[in-house]
Design a protein around this motif. Structure first.
Motif, PDB file in Angstrom:
ATOM      1  N   TYR A 251       0.840  -1.191   0.000  1.00 53.93           N
ATOM      2  CA  TYR A 251       0.000   0.000   0.000  1.00 53.93           C
ATOM      3  C   TYR A 251       0.883   1.251   0.000  1.00 53.93           C
ATOM      4  CZ  TYR A 251      -3.343  -3.542   1.418  1.00 53.93           C
ATOM      5  OH  TYR A 251      -4.110  -4.672   1.454  1.00 53.93           O
ATOM      6  N   TYR A 252       0.262   2.381  -0.322  1.00 57.13           N
ATOM      7  CA  TYR A 252       0.970   3.654  -0.380  1.00 57.13           C
ATOM      8  C   TYR A 252       0.171   4.724   0.346  1.00 57.13           C
ATOM      9  CZ  TYR A 252       3.259   1.247  -4.276  1.00 57.13           C
ATOM     10  OH  TYR A 252       3.930   0.338  -5.042  1.00 57.13           O
ATOM     11  N   VAL A 253       0.889   5.639   1.005  1.00 63.90           N
ATOM     12  CA  VAL A 253       0.285   6.848   1.561  1.00 63.90           C
ATOM     13  C   VAL A 253       1.244   8.000   1.280  1.00 63.90           C
ATOM     14  CG1 VAL A 253      -0.467   8.064   3.647  1.00 63.90           C
ATOM     15  CG2 VAL A 253      -0.976   5.633   3.383  1.00 63.90           C
ATOM     16  N   GLY A 254       0.699   9.132   0.835  1.00 63.79           N
ATOM     17  CA  GLY A 254       1.516  10.308   0.609  1.00 63.79           C
ATOM     18  C   GLY A 254       1.897  10.565  -0.829  1.00 63.79           C
ATOM     19  N   LEU A 255       1.376   9.774  -1.770  1.00 62.26           N
ATOM     20  CA  LEU A 255       1.659  10.030  -3.181  1.00 62.26           C
ATOM     21  C   LEU A 255       0.856  11.235  -3.660  1.00 62.26           C
ATOM     22  CD1 LEU A 255       1.473   6.413  -4.675  1.00 62.26           C
ATOM     23  CD2 LEU A 255       3.531   7.679  -4.028  1.00 62.26           C
ATOM     24  N   ALA A 256       1.441  12.011  -4.538  1.00 59.32           N
ATOM     25  CA  ALA A 256       0.717  13.142  -5.123  1.00 59.32           C
ATOM     26  C   ALA A 256      -0.515  12.640  -5.871  1.00 59.32           C
ATOM     27  CB  ALA A 256       1.632  13.913  -6.067  1.00 59.32           C
ATOM     28  N   ASN A 257      -1.657  13.262  -5.617  1.00 62.73           N
ATOM     29  CA  ASN A 257      -2.916  12.905  -6.279  1.00 62.73           C
ATOM     30  C   ASN A 257      -3.321  11.452  -6.054  1.00 62.73           C
ATOM     31  OD1 ASN A 257      -3.145  15.490  -7.296  1.00 62.73           O
ATOM     32  ND2 ASN A 257      -2.238  14.980  -9.275  1.00 62.73           N
ATOM     33  N   GLN A 258      -2.925  10.882  -4.947  1.00 65.71           N
ATOM     34  CA  GLN A 258      -3.240   9.479  -4.660  1.00 65.71           C
ATOM     35  C   GLN A 258      -4.744   9.216  -4.659  1.00 65.71           C
ATOM     36  OE1 GLN A 258      -0.939   7.500  -1.600  1.00 65.71           O
ATOM     37  NE2 GLN A 258      -2.783   6.642  -0.699  1.00 65.71           N
ATOM     38  N   ARG A 259      -5.470  10.076  -3.957  1.00 67.61           N
ATOM     39  CA  ARG A 259      -6.928   9.983  -3.946  1.00 67.61           C
ATOM     40  C   ARG A 259      -7.580  11.336  -4.201  1.00 67.61           C
ATOM     41  NH1 ARG A 259      -9.139   8.936   0.840  1.00 67.61           N
ATOM     42  NH2 ARG A 259     -10.988   7.840   0.077  1.00 67.61           N
ATOM     43  N   SER A 260      -6.834  12.412  -3.984  1.00 64.83           N
ATOM     44  CA  SER A 260      -7.435  13.736  -4.062  1.00 64.83           C
ATOM     45  C   SER A 260      -6.355  14.795  -4.279  1.00 64.83           C
ATOM     46  CB  SER A 260      -8.188  14.044  -2.754  1.00 64.83           C
ATOM     47  OG  SER A 260      -7.268  14.239  -1.693  1.00 64.83           O
ATOM     48  N   PHE A 261      -6.791  16.048  -4.391  1.00 64.89           N
ATOM     49  CA  PHE A 261      -5.859  17.174  -4.479  1.00 64.89           C
ATOM     50  C   PHE A 261      -4.898  17.189  -3.296  1.00 64.89           C
ATOM     51  CE2 PHE A 261      -9.239  19.387  -7.048  1.00 64.89           C
ATOM     52  CZ  PHE A 261      -8.463  19.608  -8.168  1.00 64.89           C
ATOM     53  N   ALA A 262      -5.426  16.856  -2.094  1.00 61.52           N
ATOM     54  CA  ALA A 262      -4.675  17.050  -0.854  1.00 61.52           C
ATOM     55  C   ALA A 262      -3.813  15.861  -0.466  1.00 61.52           C
ATOM     56  CB  ALA A 262      -5.655  17.371   0.277  1.00 61.52           C
ATOM     57  N   SER A 263      -3.760  14.821  -1.270  1.00 61.65           N
ATOM     58  CA  SER A 263      -3.153  13.564  -0.851  1.00 61.65           C
ATOM     59  C   SER A 263      -1.719  13.677  -0.345  1.00 61.65           C
ATOM     60  CB  SER A 263      -3.203  12.550  -1.997  1.00 61.65           C
ATOM     61  OG  SER A 263      -4.478  11.975  -2.116  1.00 61.65           O
ATOM     62  N   ALA A 264      -0.898  14.525  -0.941  1.00 62.86           N
ATOM     63  CA  ALA A 264       0.508  14.598  -0.554  1.00 62.86           C
ATOM     64  C   ALA A 264       0.777  15.698   0.467  1.00 62.86           C
ATOM     65  CB  ALA A 264       1.384  14.812  -1.788  1.00 62.86           C
ATOM     66  N   THR A 265      -0.287  16.263   1.047  1.00 65.46           N
ATOM     67  CA  THR A 265      -0.124  17.362   1.986  1.00 65.46           C
ATOM     68  C   THR A 265      -0.397  16.903   3.413  1.00 65.46           C
ATOM     69  OG1 THR A 265      -2.438  18.089   1.916  1.00 65.46           O
ATOM     70  CG2 THR A 265      -0.963  18.919   0.188  1.00 65.46           C
ATOM     71  N   ILE A 266       0.059  17.727   4.359  1.00 58.52           N
ATOM     72  CA  ILE A 266      -0.142  17.377   5.761  1.00 58.52           C
ATOM     73  C   ILE A 266      -1.626  17.322   6.106  1.00 58.52           C
ATOM     74  CG2 ILE A 266      -0.041  19.736   6.661  1.00 58.52           C
ATOM     75  CD1 ILE A 266       1.747  18.591   8.932  1.00 58.52           C
ATOM     76  N   ARG A 267      -2.451  18.074   5.400  1.00 57.14           N
ATOM     77  CA  ARG A 267      -3.887  18.072   5.672  1.00 57.14           C
ATOM     78  C   ARG A 267      -4.607  16.910   5.004  1.00 57.14           C
ATOM     79  NH1 ARG A 267      -3.301  21.604   1.344  1.00 57.14           N
ATOM     80  NH2 ARG A 267      -4.881  21.403  -0.305  1.00 57.14           N
ATOM     81  N   GLY A 268      -3.936  16.274   4.023  1.00 55.72           N
ATOM     82  CA  GLY A 268      -4.616  15.254   3.239  1.00 55.72           C
ATOM     83  C   GLY A 268      -4.215  13.822   3.536  1.00 55.72           C
TER      84      GLY A 268
END
Length: 352
Positions: free
Chosen positions: A316-333
């Motif tokens: 699995y992955y977390v923190g990829l750009a545009n993984q699920r949304s605009f905010a995926s790679a940000t601290i808020r996303g």
């Protein structure tokens, strides 16, 4: 060989910590391997003056609000402190100075080998290593001949070393604009862009833009559910009067150059101009060099849908750009993405 844990998280920055929070809530046995000496990911390596583009109220990981006035924009060092406190608050099982060398799929699980010789075993993996250590610089004609200082924005720390230089910053995103504006007080700076910088107002009707993004659901809309990726942002948040400074030509904005010659750059109209330094604020690529599992495309991109590998069960992955949304790679996303991924891991581990 260590005991077999449910999940190993690779990377102890914002994505890894958010993953740890949700793994802990799910009651799973896990550990987080972090290459550095503190749970802060790449934040200590960013330039000194970096400021988040979302206010504190929209800049938190799950379970712990950012300790700053909700309408202020956190600085780099404040983010680093927040991440350290976050890891301590939830007593997340971090293994520091544990840079992963390779991952091997073995007997329905994974062996994770670090550069310091440790070997770990898990039933599943969350890759949360970010992209900072794989900066992207386009290959332009004459690059090898350029005798000046060529670097990526990931190597830029502060403006003083560039005092009285001729500097060209490449890129029309938030980081490129912020670096160019900061440098313009110390050096002669041009911002080289394919298209003119577009600015977005930070506040509407007295409220930060992120309020409206959250209110409308645009910020975290799961584009993957309609078979699309979120479109890349094309505008810059106007923090610090950036629009006015660029409008006044400090820094000036120029059409992207076509290549280099030994002393400088060749502009689109054929003019040659000497340059002491060229800084590429041209983004990153996923930093996943350690998967020996067939999980990546030929160009190194992870093959996944919403953070779930399409090639390797249990990855699995977390923190990829545009993984699920605009905010995926940000601290808020990353929190929402981590929650989704941990739900998938829980189902995976329950399979007979």
């Amino acid at each position: 060989m260590s005991k077999v844990v449910d999940t190993i998280v690779i990377g102890g920055g914002q994505a890894g910590l958010a993953s740890g929070y949700h793994l802990q809530k799910a009651g799973l046995d896990f550990m987080i391997l972090e290459a550095g000496d503190q749970p802060a990911g790449a934040w200590p390596q960013y330039y000194d003056s970096l400021k988040l583009f979302s206010p504190a109220r929209y800049s938190s990981l799950p379970g712990f609000a950012f300790p700053k006035d909700s309408n202020e924009y956190p600085l780099r060092d404040e983010v680093i402190s927040y991440l350290r406190v976050y890891a301590e608050k939830f007593k997340l099982p971090l293994m520091l100075n544990s840079k992963v060398e390779r991952v091997e799929a073995v007997n329905g699980g994974f062996d994770i080998i670090t550069f310091n010789g440790k070997r770990y075993r898990s039933k599943s993996i969350i890759s949360a290593s970010g992209s900072f250590h794989r900066p992207y610089i386009p290959n332009l004609p004459g690059t090898e001949s350029f005798q000046g200082n060529l670097l990526h924005s990931s190597e830029y720390k502060r403006p003083e070393p560039f005092r009285e230089q001729r500097v060209i910053v490449v890129g029309r995103g938030n980081s490129g604009v912020q670096i160019a504006v900061e440098l313009a007080d110390y050096a002669t700076v041009s911002l080289a862009v394919q298209h003119p910088v577009k600015f977005t107002r930070q506040r509407f009707l007295g409220l930060d833009l992120h309020f409206w993004l959250k209110m409308t659901g645009v910020d975290t809309f799961p584009f993957y559910r309609i078979g699309k990726e979120p479109p890349s942002p094309i505008s810059v948040f106007d923090l610090g009067g950036y629009r006015k400074k660029i409008h006044n030509g400090n820094p000036n904005q120029k059409q992207m150059f076509s290549g280099f010659y030994p002393e400088g750059v060749i502009w689109a109209n054929g003019d040659r101009e000497p340059a002491d330094s060229v800084i590429f604020a041209t983004g990153y690529r996923p930093n996943i060099p350690f998967h020996q599992t067939g999980a990546l495309a030929m160009d190194g991109r992870p093959l996944h849908v919403a953070g779930v590998s399409t090639e390797v069960p249990g990855l699995y992955y977390v923190g990829l750009a545009n993984q699920r949304s605009f905010a995926s790679a940000t601290i808020r996303g990353v929190g929402a993405d981590a929650k989704y991924v941990v739900q998938n891991i829980t189902r995976f581990l329950r399979k007979p």
